[in-house]
Design a protein around this motif. Structure first.
Motif, mmCIF file in Angstrom:
data_model
loop_
_atom_site.group_PDB
_atom_site.id
_atom_site.type_symbol
_atom_site.label_atom_id
_atom_site.label_comp_id
_atom_site.label_asym_id
_atom_site.label_seq_id
_atom_site.Cartn_x
_atom_site.Cartn_y
_atom_site.Cartn_z
ATOM 1 N N ALA A 264 0.830 -1.214 0.000
ATOM 2 C CA ALA A 264 0.000 0.000 0.000
ATOM 3 C C ALA A 264 0.863 1.262 0.000
ATOM 4 C CB ALA A 264 -0.921 -0.009 1.211
ATOM 5 N N GLY A 265 2.189 1.083 0.055
ATOM 6 C CA GLY A 265 3.101 2.226 -0.005
ATOM 7 C C GLY A 265 3.260 2.963 1.318
ATOM 8 N N ILE A 266 2.973 2.296 2.420
ATOM 9 C CA ILE A 266 3.156 2.931 3.741
ATOM 10 C C ILE A 266 4.629 2.810 4.126
ATOM 11 C CG2 ILE A 266 2.528 2.757 6.186
ATOM 12 C CD1 ILE A 266 -0.242 1.678 5.114
ATOM 13 N N PRO A 267 5.313 3.937 4.341
ATOM 14 C CA PRO A 267 6.765 3.917 4.493
ATOM 15 C C PRO A 267 7.274 3.072 5.674
ATOM 16 C CG PRO A 267 5.959 6.189 4.267
ATOM 17 C CD PRO A 267 4.765 5.292 4.370
ATOM 18 N N ASP A 268 6.767 3.325 6.899
ATOM 19 C CA ASP A 268 7.304 2.587 8.044
ATOM 20 C C ASP A 268 6.424 1.385 8.356
ATOM 21 O OD1 ASP A 268 9.442 4.348 8.372
ATOM 22 O OD2 ASP A 268 8.150 5.744 9.446
ATOM 23 N N SER A 269 6.292 0.511 7.377
ATOM 24 C CA SER A 269 5.329 -0.593 7.484
ATOM 25 C C SER A 269 5.468 -1.407 8.767
ATOM 26 C CB SER A 269 5.506 -1.550 6.312
ATOM 27 O OG SER A 269 5.363 -0.850 5.125
ATOM 28 N N ALA A 270 6.676 -1.862 9.048
ATOM 29 C CA ALA A 270 6.860 -2.741 10.206
ATOM 30 C C ALA A 270 6.528 -1.988 11.498
ATOM 31 C CB ALA A 270 8.291 -3.254 10.243
ATOM 32 N N PHE A 271 7.015 -0.762 11.596
ATOM 33 C CA PHE A 271 6.749 0.037 12.794
ATOM 34 C C PHE A 271 5.243 0.215 13.014
ATOM 35 C CE2 PHE A 271 5.650 4.346 14.293
ATOM 36 C CZ PHE A 271 6.115 4.251 15.603
ATOM 37 N N GLU A 272 4.537 0.527 11.940
ATOM 38 C CA GLU A 272 3.102 0.795 12.077
ATOM 39 C C GLU A 272 2.314 -0.467 12.440
ATOM 40 O OE1 GLU A 272 1.094 3.471 9.605
ATOM 41 O OE2 GLU A 272 2.752 4.881 9.471
ATOM 42 N N VAL A 273 2.697 -1.586 11.835
ATOM 43 C CA VAL A 273 2.030 -2.847 12.194
ATOM 44 C C VAL A 273 2.308 -3.163 13.669
ATOM 45 C CG1 VAL A 273 2.002 -5.347 11.812
ATOM 46 C CG2 VAL A 273 1.996 -3.785 9.854
ATOM 47 N N ASN A 274 3.551 -2.966 14.086
ATOM 48 C CA ASN A 274 3.886 -3.227 15.489
ATOM 49 C C ASN A 274 3.019 -2.384 16.430
ATOM 50 O OD1 ASN A 274 5.846 -4.901 14.535
ATOM 51 N ND2 ASN A 274 7.562 -3.498 14.920
ATOM 52 N N CYS A 275 2.845 -1.107 16.078
ATOM 53 C CA CYS A 275 2.020 -0.219 16.919
ATOM 54 C C CYS A 275 0.605 -0.775 17.048
ATOM 55 C CB CYS A 275 1.918 1.185 16.313
ATOM 56 S SG CYS A 275 3.414 2.162 16.423
ATOM 57 N N ILE A 276 0.048 -1.226 15.932
ATOM 58 C CA ILE A 276 -1.324 -1.742 15.949
ATOM 59 C C ILE A 276 -1.405 -3.030 16.770
ATOM 60 C CG2 ILE A 276 -3.125 -2.778 14.470
ATOM 61 C CD1 ILE A 276 -2.404 -0.607 12.362
ATOM 62 N N LEU A 277 -0.456 -3.938 16.561
ATOM 63 C CA LEU A 277 -0.459 -5.204 17.317
ATOM 64 C C LEU A 277 -0.332 -4.938 18.818
ATOM 65 C CD1 LEU A 277 1.856 -7.444 15.068
ATOM 66 C CD2 LEU A 277 -0.628 -7.499 15.232
ATOM 67 N N GLU A 278 0.540 -4.006 19.166
ATOM 68 C CA GLU A 278 0.758 -3.705 20.585
ATOM 69 C C GLU A 278 -0.476 -3.062 21.211
ATOM 70 O OE1 GLU A 278 4.429 -1.522 21.000
ATOM 71 O OE2 GLU A 278 5.610 -3.287 20.473
ATOM 72 N N GLN A 279 -1.106 -2.179 20.428
ATOM 73 C CA GLN A 279 -2.304 -1.492 20.936
ATOM 74 C C GLN A 279 -3.415 -2.501 21.236
ATOM 75 O OE1 GLN A 279 -3.053 1.680 21.463
ATOM 76 N NE2 GLN A 279 -5.162 2.071 20.924
ATOM 77 N N VAL A 280 -3.594 -3.460 20.320
ATOM 78 C CA VAL A 280 -4.699 -4.420 20.471
ATOM 79 C C VAL A 280 -4.395 -5.461 21.556
ATOM 80 C CG1 VAL A 280 -6.016 -6.235 19.296
ATOM 81 C CG2 VAL A 280 -5.539 -4.086 18.119
ATOM 82 N N THR A 281 -3.155 -5.948 21.600
ATOM 83 C CA THR A 281 -2.850 -7.036 22.550
ATOM 84 C C THR A 281 -2.360 -6.517 23.903
ATOM 85 O OG1 THR A 281 -0.553 -7.174 21.811
ATOM 86 C CG2 THR A 281 -2.142 -8.584 20.659
ATOM 87 N N GLY A 282 -1.833 -5.284 23.896
ATOM 88 C CA GLY A 282 -1.289 -4.733 25.136
ATOM 89 C C GLY A 282 0.062 -5.346 25.490
ATOM 90 N N ILE A 283 0.696 -5.963 24.508
ATOM 91 C CA ILE A 283 1.972 -6.664 24.752
ATOM 92 C C ILE A 283 2.999 -6.175 23.725
ATOM 93 C CG2 ILE A 283 3.081 -8.974 24.621
ATOM 94 C CD1 ILE A 283 0.390 -10.160 25.451
ATOM 95 N N PRO A 284 4.286 -6.006 24.109
ATOM 96 C CA PRO A 284 5.293 -5.629 23.106
ATOM 97 C C PRO A 284 5.268 -6.618 21.935
ATOM 98 C CG PRO A 284 6.259 -5.626 25.302
ATOM 99 C CD PRO A 284 4.864 -6.164 25.440
#
Ligand code: GLN
Length: 281
Positions: free
Chosen positions: A22-42
């Motif tokens: 989708a052309g999102i520059p910091d792909s890994a960082f952004e996915v990590n943020c979403i995963l952490e937000q939902v699970t509450g775990i690093p």
């Protein structure tokens, strides 16, 4: 038996690839943020994702792919080391604005009983960061947007900081008459030009135009606010603006034309002109 840790890893990889496509520059960082937000775990410690969490993650991923800013999807972002709740209707705090806080922290002593006004306060991020640094200061944040002020209230309550938040039009000279003896007026007003508004990054186009658009040349707020808010400033008081990187000369001239002295231009961490300040004679 399913190896859940491996499954989590695969889910992460899948979404990172989706973001990359989708052309999102910091792909890994952004996915990590979403995963952490939902699970509450690093993210690197996630061993299990429930079907309910899966659904939530998918919906957040889709919103992001459709161009919504990550900060709105998460509902929070950090400013000056403080959690700041954000969402539709309020400007997302930018790291560029943090240098404004640093500068004020250098100019005044933390024990000073300052009277500070933050005009166009938005999420309240500037007012609240300043209150942390200057606990004895009397700080008022003003904004015309009820949506923005609702976030500012939420942020104020979350941090338990005693700042006053007011709804008001910073371009209304009659409103400014409610204030006097102010030591410092700080503002990150809308400052984008008509042209810049037409070429906004998709993410930025989700933010309120009222927080971005500063008139055809982007300078309307500087012109009007400098004239209106000079009066409630103390003699020797300081006016300090965040500016667009091309606006240093124009904004300095506006301050000079209103008899401010000791005009200074300062740069942000990316070495772009970002702040103009002046002292009232
Ligand atoms: N800095 C913001 C941007 O680049 C603009 C914010 C403002 O107009 N104050 O989009």
């Amino acid at each position: 038996m399913v190896n859940r840790a491996l499954e989590c890893k695969a889910i992460r990889t899948f979404h990172v690839e989706q973001f990359q496509k989708a052309g999102i520059p910091d792909s890994a960082f952004e996915v990590n943020c979403i995963l952490e937000q939902v699970t509450g775990i690093p993210w690197h410690s996630i061993r299990e994702i429930s079907p309910e969490q899966r659904k939530q993650i998918n919906s957040m991923i889709q919103r992001r792919i459709s161009g919504e800013p990550l900060q709105y999807i998460l509902g929070e972002w950090e400013f000056y080391g403080m959690k700041c709740f954000v969402g539709k209707g309020v400007l997302i705090p930018r790291p560029d604005t943090e240098c404004l806080i640093d500068l004020i922290a250098q100019k005044f002593r933390s024990s000073e009983k300052l009277n500070i006004l933050d005009l166009c306060t938005g999420s309240g991020c500037i007012a609240l960061a300043l209150k942390k640094i200057f606990p004895d200061a009397e700080i008022t944040g003003v904004d015309c947007s009820p949506e923005a002020l609702a976030y500012a209230e939420k942020n104020k309550n979350y941090h338990g900081l005693d700042v006053q938040l007011l709804r008001g039009d910073v371009l209304d000279a009659a409103f400014a008459k409610n204030f006097n003896s102010v030591d410092l007026i700080v503002s990150n007003p809308p400052y984008l030009t008509s042209q810049e508004m037409q070429t906004l990054q998709t993410e930025v186009s989700h933010e309120p135009a009222t927080a971005l658009y500063g008139g055809s040349d982007g300078l309307d707020f500087y012109r009007n606010m400098t004239e209106i808010w000079k009066t409630p400033l103390k003699s020797g008081g300081m006016l300090l603006y965040e500016i667009g990187e091309q606006q240093a000369v124009a904004v300095s001239e506006i301050l000079l034309s209103q008899n401010f002295q000791n005009i200074q231009v300062m740069q942000d961490l990316a070495h772009h002109d970002r702040i103009v300040s002046g002292d009232k004679i």
